[in-house]
Design a protein around this motif. Structure first.
Motif, PDB file in Angstrom:
ATOM      1  N   UNK A 120      47.861  33.896  56.168  1.00  0.00           N
ATOM      2  CA  UNK A 120      47.101  35.054  55.715  1.00  0.00           C
ATOM      3  C   UNK A 120      47.658  35.497  54.373  1.00  0.00           C
ATOM      4  N   UNK A 121      46.851  35.469  53.349  1.00  0.00           N
ATOM      5  CA  UNK A 121      47.317  35.930  52.041  1.00  0.00           C
ATOM      6  C   UNK A 121      46.473  37.119  51.601  1.00  0.00           C
ATOM      7  N   UNK A 122      46.991  38.338  51.748  1.00  0.00           N
ATOM      8  CA  UNK A 122      46.219  39.549  51.470  1.00  0.00           C
ATOM      9  C   UNK A 122      45.611  39.618  50.077  1.00  0.00           C
ATOM     10  N   UNK A 123      46.321  39.222  48.997  1.00  0.00           N
ATOM     11  CA  UNK A 123      45.684  39.352  47.674  1.00  0.00           C
ATOM     12  C   UNK A 123      44.419  38.506  47.533  1.00  0.00           C
ATOM     13  N   UNK A 124      44.438  37.303  48.086  1.00  0.00           N
ATOM     14  CA  UNK A 124      43.268  36.429  47.998  1.00  0.00           C
ATOM     15  C   UNK A 124      42.096  37.025  48.772  1.00  0.00           C
ATOM     16  N   UNK A 125      42.358  37.525  49.975  1.00  0.00           N
ATOM     17  CA  UNK A 125      41.301  38.103  50.802  1.00  0.00           C
ATOM     18  C   UNK A 125      40.770  39.382  50.160  1.00  0.00           C
ATOM     19  N   UNK A 126      41.669  40.216  49.635  1.00  0.00           N
ATOM     20  CA  UNK A 126      41.226  41.447  48.978  1.00  0.00           C
ATOM     21  C   UNK A 126      40.354  41.120  47.767  1.00  0.00           C
ATOM     22  N   UNK A 127      40.739  40.099  47.018  1.00  0.00           N
ATOM     23  CA  UNK A 127      39.920  39.681  45.880  1.00  0.00           C
ATOM     24  C   UNK A 127      38.534  39.251  46.319  1.00  0.00           C
ATOM     25  N   UNK A 128      38.454  38.494  47.408  1.00  0.00           N
ATOM     26  CA  UNK A 128      37.154  38.046  47.913  1.00  0.00           C
ATOM     27  C   UNK A 128      36.307  39.240  48.353  1.00  0.00           C
ATOM     28  N   UNK A 129      36.925  40.227  49.027  1.00  0.00           N
ATOM     29  CA  UNK A 129      36.180  41.403  49.484  1.00  0.00           C
ATOM     30  C   UNK A 129      35.702  42.254  48.311  1.00  0.00           C
ATOM     31  N   UNK A 130      36.524  42.351  47.265  1.00  0.00           N
ATOM     32  CA  UNK A 130      36.103  43.109  46.079  1.00  0.00           C
ATOM     33  C   UNK A 130      34.928  42.408  45.400  1.00  0.00           C
ATOM     34  N   UNK A 131      34.961  41.080  45.351  1.00  0.00           N
ATOM     35  CA  UNK A 131      33.832  40.335  44.773  1.00  0.00           C
ATOM     36  C   UNK A 131      32.567  40.576  45.595  1.00  0.00           C
ATOM     37  N   UNK A 132      32.681  40.552  46.925  1.00  0.00           N
ATOM     38  CA  UNK A 132      31.522  40.844  47.782  1.00  0.00           C
ATOM     39  C   UNK A 132      31.011  42.257  47.502  1.00  0.00           C
ATOM     40  N   UNK A 133      31.930  43.208  47.309  1.00  0.00           N
ATOM     41  CA  UNK A 133      31.537  44.591  47.056  1.00  0.00           C
ATOM     42  C   UNK A 133      30.833  44.763  45.719  1.00  0.00           C
TER      43      UNK A 133
END
Length: 155
Positions: free
Chosen positions: A130-143
């Motif tokens: 689990x890498x939080x920065x990568x997932x957060x980046x993906x969620x921000x792109x979705x947003x």
């Protein structure tokens, strides 16, 4: 989210689609943009209603497991969902973009599905990758998906 869903459902006056079908078919006609947006809006609300309790349950399990990285992801996702819900409500009040509520509810449902998948993977996968920065980046792109439509309005 509930207020935005109720307000936007009264704004879209059942143009062509019911809640589960569209013009006597499962999918809307592809040449009718009003029907497509109404179809997306209805299914995004349905997905959100189903996925939100699952998201809350996973959040409760994460708190009990005391996994700080996953909990940070859930906090960030919750903030993004809240911002999208506010944007959905704002677009029902300000008529800047008529398909605004549909776009924001679509993004909310995508955020919920992605975050449920990532959280379940992080909590129950044997390798715990689990890498939080990568997932957060993906969620921000979705947003940021609705931003494309708003930029298109101003150009």
């Amino acid at each position: 989210m509930l207020i935005a869903a109720l307000r936007s459902d009264t704004l879209i006056v059942n143009y062509a689609c019911g809640w589960f079908s569209c013009t006597d078919g499962l999918l809307p006609p592809l040449n009718d943009q009003f029907a497509i947006f109404e179809f997306i809006h209805h299914w995004a609300i349905i997905v959100s209603v189903i996925a939100l309790p699952v998201f809350i349950l996973l959040a409760a399990l994460t708190v009990r497991r005391d996994d700080e990285a996953v909990m940070a992801g859930i906090r960030n996702t919750s903030l993004l969902i809240f911002l999208q819900a506010l944007a959905a409500l704002a677009t029902t009040i300000v008529s800047l973009l008529w398909q605004g509520p549909a776009l924001h509810f679509m993004v909310i449902s995508m955020l919920l599905i992605v975050s449920i998948g990532v959280t379940a993977w992080a909590m129950f996968s044997p390798n715990q990758d689990y890498s939080p920065p990568l997932v957060l980046g993906a969620l921000v792109v979705v947003s940021a998906i609705p931003a494309v439509a708003y930029i298109g309005v101003f150009i």
